[in-house]
Scaffold this motif. Structure first.
Motif, PDB file in Angstrom:
ATOM      1  N   CYS A  43       0.838  -1.206   0.000  1.00  0.00           N
ATOM      2  CA  CYS A  43       0.000   0.000   0.000  1.00  0.00           C
ATOM      3  C   CYS A  43       0.869   1.251   0.000  1.00  0.00           C
ATOM      4  CB  CYS A  43      -0.932   0.004   1.210  1.00  0.00           C
ATOM      5  SG  CYS A  43      -2.238  -1.237   1.153  1.00  0.00           S
ATOM      6  N   GLU A  61      -7.086  -0.642  -3.931  1.00  0.00           N
ATOM      7  CA  GLU A  61      -7.736  -1.944  -3.826  1.00  0.00           C
ATOM      8  C   GLU A  61      -6.731  -2.953  -3.284  1.00  0.00           C
ATOM      9  OE1 GLU A  61     -10.961  -1.698  -7.448  1.00  0.00           O
ATOM     10  OE2 GLU A  61      -9.012  -2.591  -7.876  1.00  0.00           O
ATOM     11  N   CYS A  62      -7.135  -3.664  -2.243  1.00  0.00           N
ATOM     12  CA  CYS A  62      -6.278  -4.677  -1.603  1.00  0.00           C
ATOM     13  C   CYS A  62      -7.017  -6.003  -1.582  1.00  0.00           C
ATOM     14  CB  CYS A  62      -5.968  -4.298  -0.161  1.00  0.00           C
ATOM     15  SG  CYS A  62      -5.120  -2.748   0.044  1.00  0.00           S
ATOM     16  N   VAL A  68      -7.654  -3.918   4.636  1.00  0.00           N
ATOM     17  CA  VAL A  68      -8.707  -2.962   4.270  1.00  0.00           C
ATOM     18  C   VAL A  68      -9.441  -2.501   5.522  1.00  0.00           C
ATOM     19  CG1 VAL A  68     -10.898  -2.682   3.034  1.00  0.00           C
ATOM     20  CG2 VAL A  68      -8.959  -3.813   1.922  1.00  0.00           C
ATOM     21  N   SER A  69      -9.769  -3.436   6.389  1.00  0.00           N
ATOM     22  CA  SER A  69     -10.466  -3.094   7.632  1.00  0.00           C
ATOM     23  C   SER A  69      -9.625  -2.159   8.500  1.00  0.00           C
ATOM     24  CB  SER A  69     -10.795  -4.376   8.405  1.00  0.00           C
ATOM     25  OG  SER A  69     -11.394  -4.073   9.637  1.00  0.00           O
ATOM     26  N   ASN A  72      -9.531   1.362   6.946  1.00  0.00           N
ATOM     27  CA  ASN A  72     -10.810   2.067   6.985  1.00  0.00           C
ATOM     28  C   ASN A  72     -11.274   2.378   8.407  1.00  0.00           C
ATOM     29  OD1 ASN A  72     -11.379   2.434   4.226  1.00  0.00           O
ATOM     30  ND2 ASN A  72     -12.003   0.302   4.044  1.00  0.00           N
ATOM     31  N   ARG A  99     -10.211   6.232  -1.320  1.00  0.00           N
ATOM     32  CA  ARG A  99     -11.002   5.178  -0.695  1.00  0.00           C
ATOM     33  C   ARG A  99     -10.189   3.897  -0.758  1.00  0.00           C
ATOM     34  NH1 ARG A  99     -15.798   3.245  -4.819  1.00  0.00           N
ATOM     35  NH2 ARG A  99     -14.591   3.677  -6.674  1.00  0.00           N
ATOM     36  N   VAL A 100     -10.482   3.007   0.164  1.00  0.00           N
ATOM     37  CA  VAL A 100      -9.789   1.724   0.255  1.00  0.00           C
ATOM     38  C   VAL A 100     -10.852   0.646   0.236  1.00  0.00           C
ATOM     39  CG1 VAL A 100      -8.247   0.285   1.646  1.00  0.00           C
ATOM     40  CG2 VAL A 100      -7.972   2.786   1.666  1.00  0.00           C
ATOM     41  N   SER A 101     -10.695  -0.320  -0.670  1.00  0.00           N
ATOM     42  CA  SER A 101     -11.680  -1.399  -0.742  1.00  0.00           C
ATOM     43  C   SER A 101     -11.001  -2.743  -0.998  1.00  0.00           C
ATOM     44  CB  SER A 101     -12.733  -1.106  -1.812  1.00  0.00           C
ATOM     45  OG  SER A 101     -12.129  -0.948  -3.072  1.00  0.00           O
ATOM     46  N   TRP A 102     -11.745  -3.787  -0.675  1.00  0.00           N
ATOM     47  CA  TRP A 102     -11.269  -5.157  -0.857  1.00  0.00           C
ATOM     48  C   TRP A 102     -11.648  -5.645  -2.255  1.00  0.00           C
ATOM     49  CZ3 TRP A 102     -13.842  -9.674  -2.037  1.00  0.00           C
ATOM     50  CH2 TRP A 102     -13.084 -10.839  -1.952  1.00  0.00           C
TER      51      TRP A 102
END
Length: 147
Positions: A43, A61-62, A68-69, A72, A99-102
């Motif tokens: 990241c 995106e990870c 991710v948790s 966030n 933004r960070v998302s899975w």
């Protein structure tokens, strides 16, 4: 991450809003402590590369739901990886929007391939204009079709 060798690999691919290739990098992580730390270091590399090419809005995106948790979560992370988590969160705030998302590992195939190349070849490389041969087929398969 290769548990028996204590190494990990970080793969990064940057795409524009339409999904087209912008940049990529791969990095070997020596003395990798655990998969979450390797993902956090990936990241950081993604953020560095995004800054290098002038990205203003970042969607990170990870394929690690735990990372991710952590990224966030608004509360300060007090775990062993906490300082790295907080560093990444701080760097994300430098963007106009983020933004960070899975995403699943299969949806993250190009970055996963670059991570394996970085780890296996002990390689630290950056590609700015066109993707490396090792992910060319993945990137070309993922280009959105225009009608």
């Amino acid at each position: 991450m290769s548990e028996h060798m204590g190494r990990g690999g970080a793969g990064v691919i940057l795409r524009d809003h339409a999904g087209a290739f912008r940049a990529a990098s791969c990095h070997v992580v020596l003395r990798a402590t655990d998969p979450e730390m390797v993902e956090l270091l990936a990241c950081k590399k993604a953020i560095e590369l995004a800054r290098r090419v002038g990205v203003g809005k970042l969607h990170l995106e990870c394929d690690s739901a735990g990372v991710v948790s952590m990224l966030n979560n608004q509360e300060k992370n007090l775990s062993a990886t906490g300082p790295t988590v907080e560093d990444v969160k701080s760097r994300l705030k430098e963007f106009d929007e983020f933004r960070v998302s899975w995403v699943s590992r299969s949806a993250n195939a190009a970055a996963d391939r670059l991570a394996k190349v970085g780890m296996g070849d002990e390689l630290n490389s950056v590609w700015l204009s066109s993707p490396p041969d090792c992910i060319l087929h993945i990137v070309s398969d993922e280009i959105p079709a225009f009608s």
